[in-house]
Design an enzyme around this catalytic site. Sequence first.
Site, PDB file in Angstrom:
ATOM      1  N   ASP A   1       0.861  -1.171   0.000  1.00  0.00           N
ATOM      2  CA  ASP A   1       0.000   0.000   0.000  1.00  0.00           C
ATOM      3  C   ASP A   1       0.908   1.234   0.000  1.00  0.00           C
ATOM      4  O   ASP A   1       2.074   1.141   0.381  1.00  0.00           O
ATOM      5  CB  ASP A   1      -0.885  -0.046   1.248  1.00  0.00           C
TER       6      ASP A   1
ATOM      7  N   TYR B   1      -4.755  13.893   2.531  1.00  0.00           N
ATOM      8  CA  TYR B   1      -4.593  13.341   1.190  1.00  0.00           C
ATOM      9  C   TYR B   1      -3.287  13.831   0.643  1.00  0.00           C
ATOM     10  O   TYR B   1      -2.848  14.915   0.982  1.00  0.00           O
ATOM     11  CB  TYR B   1      -5.748  13.737   0.262  1.00  0.00           C
TER      12      TYR B   1
ATOM     13  N   ASP C   1      -0.022   5.176   0.910  1.00  0.00           N
ATOM     14  CA  ASP C   1      -0.169   6.133   2.009  1.00  0.00           C
ATOM     15  C   ASP C   1      -0.347   5.425   3.344  1.00  0.00           C
ATOM     16  O   ASP C   1      -1.250   4.610   3.510  1.00  0.00           O
ATOM     17  CB  ASP C   1      -1.355   7.060   1.739  1.00  0.00           C
TER      18      ASP C   1
END
Length: 636
Positions: free
Chosen positions: A252, A263, A254
Amino acid sequence: MQAVILAGGKGTRLAERLNGRPKPLVDVCGVPLLKRQVDQLASYGVTEAIVLVNHKAEQIEAFFAENPSDLKVTLIDDGEPRGTAGAVLACLERLAERFLVVYGDTLFDIDITAFLAAHEAAGAQATLLLHPNDHPVDSDLVEVDEEGRILAFHGYPHPPGKHLPNLVNAAFYVVERAGLERYREAEPPLDFAKDLFPRMLAEGASLHGYRSFEYIKDLGTPKRLDKVEKHLRTGVVERARRSHPQTAVFLDRDGTLNQLRDYVRTPEDLELIPSAAQAVKRLNDAELRVVVITNQPVLARGECTHEGLRAIHAKLDTELGHAGAYVDALYFCPHHPHSGFPGEVAALKVDCDCRKPKDGMIRKAAAELNIDLARSWMIGDSTSDVLAAQRAGVRSILVETGEGGREGRYPAEPDFSARDVAEAVEFITSRYPAIAERLSAFAAGVKPGDLVLVGGFSRAGKSTISGALAAHLREAGVPAQRLGLDRWILSSDQRQPGFEGRHDMDSPVWALEPWLKGGNASFTAPRYERQTRTSRPGAPVEIAAGEALVLEGVTAFALPLQTDRRVHRLFVESDERARRRRILDDLIARGASASEAERIYEERRADENPAIQRARAAADHVISLDELFAASLETA
Ligand SMILES: [Zn+2]
């Protein structure tokens, strides 16, 4: 199919290894390089080779006379040095409409059929084989878009502080002759990489990049030749074949590789987690394919463009590159199912099948990179990563960084837990193989439908061993799952005194009863949250009749289970000092004072001891993994 082999090089830097031969005839593990190239081309259906020679051409001619092959070979002496592209342009009328360009100093093992198919599909004037490398900082780099169209060439040296994607021209092309016609009169010397391709791109030609992990290396210096020979001898070349099933670690982005922010919308927002780059390098060195799998709803919400996302990933590549690390492939989902964001992109507002926890991206990567999912891993920080991994049949490791699974959106239990990506990688590359090997004799006796009870003191390593056992069984083709009895620990305010008073001893028995009687079981299991010491409503569990069940916990041997199934009893032994340290650290981390922690540890031990001793006596297998747990990795 025709191939042009650029075999005119002098090989000055390799002189000490050539014994008077021209560079293309250098000995590579007992076989001249040119023979390896010709055999490789012929095995993929190439029927004709145009060999451009110059230096010591008579030896190359003699080589072909002595080594007849299926290829029709034509030697062309290209006279004065004109550069790689200059030499090809000089004999353009002898070339086919479409031809491969191969450099006479590279060893390659490439699925040429797949390469040509990609070129055909792209409809480009030339397709370049590209790959990431471990020193992008001082390499000429190529930038491509999401469809593989080449956007720019970035020659070395690069402006300081500039973020560039880690993709390097591997010097292996397929070219359309028509695209070169207009350059026939161009002034030599002319090099493909430095002159002709950049010029074609500037003048509007469509050039395509084909990204591949397959083996291709130039061996133009003694050091490089040594490396290539070592890779041949140790099987690195063979294992990097497209036809060889690859083991991948899906990562993954973030919260796992880089710090979790609200974000990541700009390159500045992307900051690597310390040790992430080293961890990726370790995976590269272990020949595991590194595949980043990330949801990027910022695209659908109009908060970031494709170009912006490329800039972010260029930063990721650059930062990893500083540590000599690289990503083999990156897949992102640009979609988002919910409307109502200002500036959103309507076309991306769809309920796709790539957005995690769906497993579309993993499946796509598996098809494109020939990944063996049962041997592969997913490292992520959210339950969405864990569920996507489960759906794809990939082993999962939940890390404590980022969300750390605390968002609890999906009822998915990871196979393992780790502090961060570095510890997860240490587990994958070092501990898991050691544990699996230690378990293999025991695992060989476990058949589909068997019940494996794993008992021992708390914090002895049971859950890691159980997770490894279930993963190992699945890898061996035995459907298996692990179920932790810790799920049924009662909330602190509902406990009765004693060891059995801390656990709900009845519910797991009722829940498992249909399976114990030979059928399927389907129930909801609670979830115990260590931090708050409370039992939470849990998640659905499905156990199929034919599955092996690894049931682990302090209470595993104490539950009144009635079954006709075959039962294996595995006791996990651990060094008491190491176990004590883990428990005290854990209690203190949750706010206990040192003396309080010591008291709780002593109480628990006295309390668990009689049941544990009975369990040990009843076990048909005892295992200790102390030396593998020096730095304690355990699922909670
Ligand atoms: Zn999607």
